[in-house]
Enzyme design. Sequence first.
Site, mmCIF file in Angstrom:
data_model
loop_
_atom_site.group_PDB
_atom_site.id
_atom_site.type_symbol
_atom_site.label_atom_id
_atom_site.label_comp_id
_atom_site.label_asym_id
_atom_site.label_seq_id
_atom_site.Cartn_x
_atom_site.Cartn_y
_atom_site.Cartn_z
ATOM 1 C CD1 TRP A 200 22.265 31.252 -43.253
ATOM 2 C CD2 TRP A 200 21.461 30.776 -41.468
ATOM 3 N NE1 TRP A 200 22.121 32.516 -42.335
ATOM 4 C CE2 TRP A 200 21.366 32.543 -41.177
ATOM 5 C CE3 TRP A 200 20.205 30.730 -40.388
ATOM 6 C CZ2 TRP A 200 21.179 33.343 -40.715
ATOM 7 C CZ3 TRP A 200 19.746 31.589 -39.400
ATOM 8 C CH2 TRP A 200 20.097 33.033 -39.286
ATOM 9 C CG ASP A 368 23.000 43.419 -49.936
ATOM 10 O OD1 ASP A 368 23.190 44.086 -50.970
ATOM 11 O OD2 ASP A 368 22.198 42.337 -49.693
ATOM 12 N NE ARG A 444 19.064 38.085 -48.725
ATOM 13 C CZ ARG A 444 19.790 38.534 -48.329
ATOM 14 N NH1 ARG A 444 20.965 38.415 -49.157
ATOM 15 N NH2 ARG A 444 19.880 39.351 -47.547
ATOM 16 C CE LYS A 477 29.601 38.939 -46.416
ATOM 17 N NZ LYS A 477 29.130 39.951 -44.752
ATOM 18 C CD1 TRP A 478 30.915 35.801 -54.641
ATOM 19 C CD2 TRP A 478 32.628 36.538 -55.946
ATOM 20 N NE1 TRP A 478 30.990 35.410 -55.982
ATOM 21 C CE2 TRP A 478 32.311 35.567 -56.484
ATOM 22 C CE3 TRP A 478 33.690 36.495 -57.015
ATOM 23 C CZ2 TRP A 478 32.359 34.993 -58.164
ATOM 24 C CZ3 TRP A 478 34.395 36.670 -57.797
ATOM 25 C CH2 TRP A 478 33.350 36.079 -58.164
ATOM 26 C CG ASP A 479 26.345 36.785 -49.492
ATOM 27 O OD1 ASP A 479 26.534 35.508 -49.642
ATOM 28 O OD2 ASP A 479 25.541 37.329 -49.306
ATOM 29 C CG MET A 480 26.737 31.720 -54.434
ATOM 30 S SD MET A 480 25.367 30.765 -54.099
ATOM 31 C CE MET A 480 25.923 29.703 -53.615
ATOM 32 C CG ASN A 481 23.077 35.905 -49.754
ATOM 33 O OD1 ASN A 481 23.325 34.717 -48.493
ATOM 34 N ND2 ASN A 481 23.597 36.992 -50.284
ATOM 35 C CG ASP A 549 25.055 35.091 -42.536
ATOM 36 O OD1 ASP A 549 25.732 35.638 -42.636
ATOM 37 O OD2 ASP A 549 23.677 35.141 -43.271
HETATM 38 C C1 DGJ Z 1 24.343 36.975 -46.185
HETATM 39 C C2 DGJ Z 1 25.979 37.085 -45.457
HETATM 40 O O1 DGJ Z 1 26.138 35.594 -45.546
HETATM 41 C C3 DGJ Z 1 25.757 37.783 -44.463
HETATM 42 O O2 DGJ Z 1 26.626 38.434 -43.764
HETATM 43 C C4 DGJ Z 1 25.584 39.814 -45.701
HETATM 44 O O3 DGJ Z 1 26.821 40.084 -46.146
HETATM 45 C C5 DGJ Z 1 23.810 39.490 -46.425
HETATM 46 N N1 DGJ Z 1 23.998 38.096 -47.146
HETATM 47 C C6 DGJ Z 1 23.645 40.782 -47.241
HETATM 48 O O4 DGJ Z 1 22.574 40.139 -47.848
#
Ligand code: DGJ
Length: 754
Positions: A200, A368, A444, A477-481, A549
Site C-alpha cells: 500500500w 466515502d 478496516r 469510484k468503485w473501491d475495495m478495501n 493512495d
Molecule cells: C481507499 C481509497 O483508496 C481512498 O481514495 C478513499 O476512497 C478511501 N478508501 C475511502 O474510504
Amino acid sequence: MGIIFNEKTGEFHLYNRRISYIMKILRNGQMGQLYFGRRIHQKEQYDYLLENRYRPTTAYVYEGEYSFSLEHIKQEYPAYGTTDFRMPALEILQENGSRITEFTYVSHKIRRGKPKLCGLPATYTQQEDEADTLEILLKDQLLGAELILRYTIFRDYDAIARSASFQNAGEQTFWLTRAMSLSLDLPDDEYQWMQFSGAWGRERYIKERWLQPGIQAVNSTRGASGHAHNPFVVLRRLHTDEFQGEAIGFSLIYSGNFLAQAEVDNFGVTRLMMGINPFQFAWCLKPGEEFTTPEAVMVYSHEGLNGMSQTFHRLYGKRLVRGEWRDKERPILINNWEATYFDFNEEKLVEIARAAKEDGVELFVLDDGWFGGRCQESSGLGDWWPNLDRLPGGIKGLAQRIEKLGMKFGLWVELEMVNKDSQLYRNHPDWIIHTPGRCVSHGRKQYVLDFSRKEVVDYIGGMIEKLLSDAPVSYIKWDMNRSITQCFSAEFPPERQGEIFHRYILGVYQLYERLTARFPHILFESCASGGGRFDPGMLYYAPQAWTSDDTDGIERLKIQYGTSFVYPLSSMGAHVSAVPNHQLYRNTPMDTRGNVAYFGAFGYELDLGRLTLEEHQIVRRQIAFVKQYRGLIQTGVFYRLKSPFEGNMTAWMVVSDDKTRAIVAYYKVLNEVNGPFRRLFLHGLDPERCYLLEWEGEEREEKPAFYGSELMNAGLVISDASSGEASPGNHCTDFWSRVAVLTAIQDQEKGIEI
Ligand code: DGJ
C-alpha cells in the site's frame, strides 16, 4: 497476419508483420512449442527445433526408444508425470485419486476475429480482420475430458492472447486443481525477470533479477490481484533497455488470486506460466460442465521495454477498455477524500465544488461517508442510500446542485463490503464470507460480502441501480478495501469450496457488467485502497483506476513509472493533493505535484478553496494545460526516458501519433550544487521536422526551435544546476521539475520543408 496449418507436418504458424508463433502436434498427440519471437519465414517444418537426444536419467515415452521425452521437449500446455517433471499447466484430480492426464490433438478451427470469453474480461476485436483465432481441441480419452487451447494473433499489435477451456465430456466428476492461462517454454534462461511489486502506498515498484535455476514467482492469495504484486512480468535480454533489445511482457487479464512464475530447469530451459493461482483452487467439473480460464496476453518487442509498453498501451487502451469513455478525454475531477475525510455536510461539499468550478474543474466526486450510518469506518457499508442528516437533498439534490454549478457529479462506493453496524448485516448476517465455526477476521472494521452468491450480487446491484437511476451521476469510484479471509461460501457444497475465490471475482465482474451496460455514460474508476486491484481485468469495466493512495508527487514518480510498463496513461488516476502530504508529510511544490499528475487521468484531492492566491494561479494554469493537452497525453505514444529507480532524475515524454506535438517532463528529486551540464535525449520525434519548444508556466517571448534529429541525438539541454539560473526567477530546488511542449512548425526560415 494469419494462421497457417501444415497438414503434413502438423505445424501451426501464427504471424503478423513483426512476430511469429510456431507450434506443432507432437508424435504422441500433445502440443509442442517451436518458436515465439520476431517474425521468421514460413517453412514446411521447424521441428529440428525439438530436442530428441538421449540423456542419462531421463524417462522416455516410447518403450525401447531414447528420443522422445517430454522432459526435454518444449510444450504448449504441459502435464506432470508422463516424463515431464516440471510444474505443469494443468492438473486434474480424478475419482480414483490419480492426477495423470494425457490430452492429445483431435482437431482445430481457425476463425477470423476473436470470440468473447463468457463472463470474463478479455481483449476484443471490432472488425473481423483485426485478428485471427486458432482453437485446438485436445482430448483425454480415458477421462473423456476435452481441452481447448485458444490463441489470437492481432494484426496491429505484436501480441498473442491465450486462454484454455475444459469440458467434462466423460462420465465421472473431476477437479481442476491447476488450469493456467498460458504456458510458454523458452529455449534458454538468459533473461532478466522483471516484476512489479510493493505494498500500500508504494505499488508496482520495479524489481529485477536474473533468472536462476528453480522457480521464481509472484502471486496473490488475497482474493484481489493486490498491492504486493501485479499480474504482469517481463523477461528481457541482457542488453535490452528502454529503447532496444528483446523483451516479452506477460499480462493476465484477471483481478483475483493469480500466479506468474518462471521455472528454469537443469538444462536452462525457461517455462513461463501465468493463470489463476492453483493454491486453494479446485474447480469441480461434473459431466457436461465447462470451465474457461482468464485470458493472458504476451507481447513481444525487439524495440526495448518502451516498445513493449507501447504495444500494451495501444492494445489495452483500444481493445480492452470498452464503452463511451474509451476514446473520450477524461474529465478533470476534484475528490473530497483528503479534503474532508468523513467530516462533511452538504454545504461544505458545495463550497469545495464551487471553488473547484471557479478554477475550471469539471467533475466533483463525493468519496466515502455519504450513505447509511457511515460517519466513520465502523458503520454503514452495505446501506447504499444517502445519509439525509448530512445530505438533506439526498444524492439527487446534491448532484443537481453540483450540475447547476456547471460540473458533473461522481460518487464513491464499496459494493463488495459490509459493516456489522448496518441494516444489510442485521438483515443478512449470513451473507459475509466466513467459515462455519471459525473466527471471522475484519479488515478496516469491515467484512466481505459473498459475491460468489448470485442473490447477494443481485441485491447489491438492485440497490445501486436504484440510486443511479434516481440521480444524475456521471462517475463512480468503485473501491475495495480489504483482503478475503476465512474463504468459504455457505451457498456451495464441500466439493465446490475450492471455487469460491474465483466465483467471487466472477460475481464482481457480473455486477460491473450489469452496471456498465445499464449506465453506459458513467465513467467508472476502480480502486482498492489505492492501487490494490490495478489490473487488466478491472480495465475492461473501468477505464481508469486509482493508482495509489500515496498522492505525493515525488512518490508518484516511481509508482506511475512502474505502472506505465503495462497500463496506459489514460488509466492512471493521478491527483494533486495538499501539502504537507497526508501520507508522508512532504512539501512537494505545487508545480511538481501537477507536473507528475499531468501524466495520467488528472484531478485534485484537496480543498481548492483553502489555497493562496499564488497557488490558485498555478491551479488555473494547470487546468488550462490539461484541457489543452490531455488528448495528447492520454492517447499519445509514451516513452520512459530516465528511471526514478536508477537515480535522482526522472524523465518521460509523450508524442502524438503524427509526431507533430510532444510533451517532455523531467523531475529532479534533490537539488545539487554545481551539477553537470545535462542533456536529455528525446525519442519518437520526426528527425526531419523542426519543433518550437515552450516551457510550461514560463513566459518567454522567443521560443527556441530545434530539429527532431537534434533533440534526439544532440539532446535537449536541461541546465538545472542550483548555482545557475534554471529560468528567469525560477531557481531550482528540491523536488523540482519542468514540462516542455514541442510543436512542429512549418517555417521556411528555419530551413526545413515538411
Ligand atoms: C481507499 C481509497 O483508496 C481512498 O481514495 C478513499 O476512497 C478511501 N478508501 C475511502 O474510504
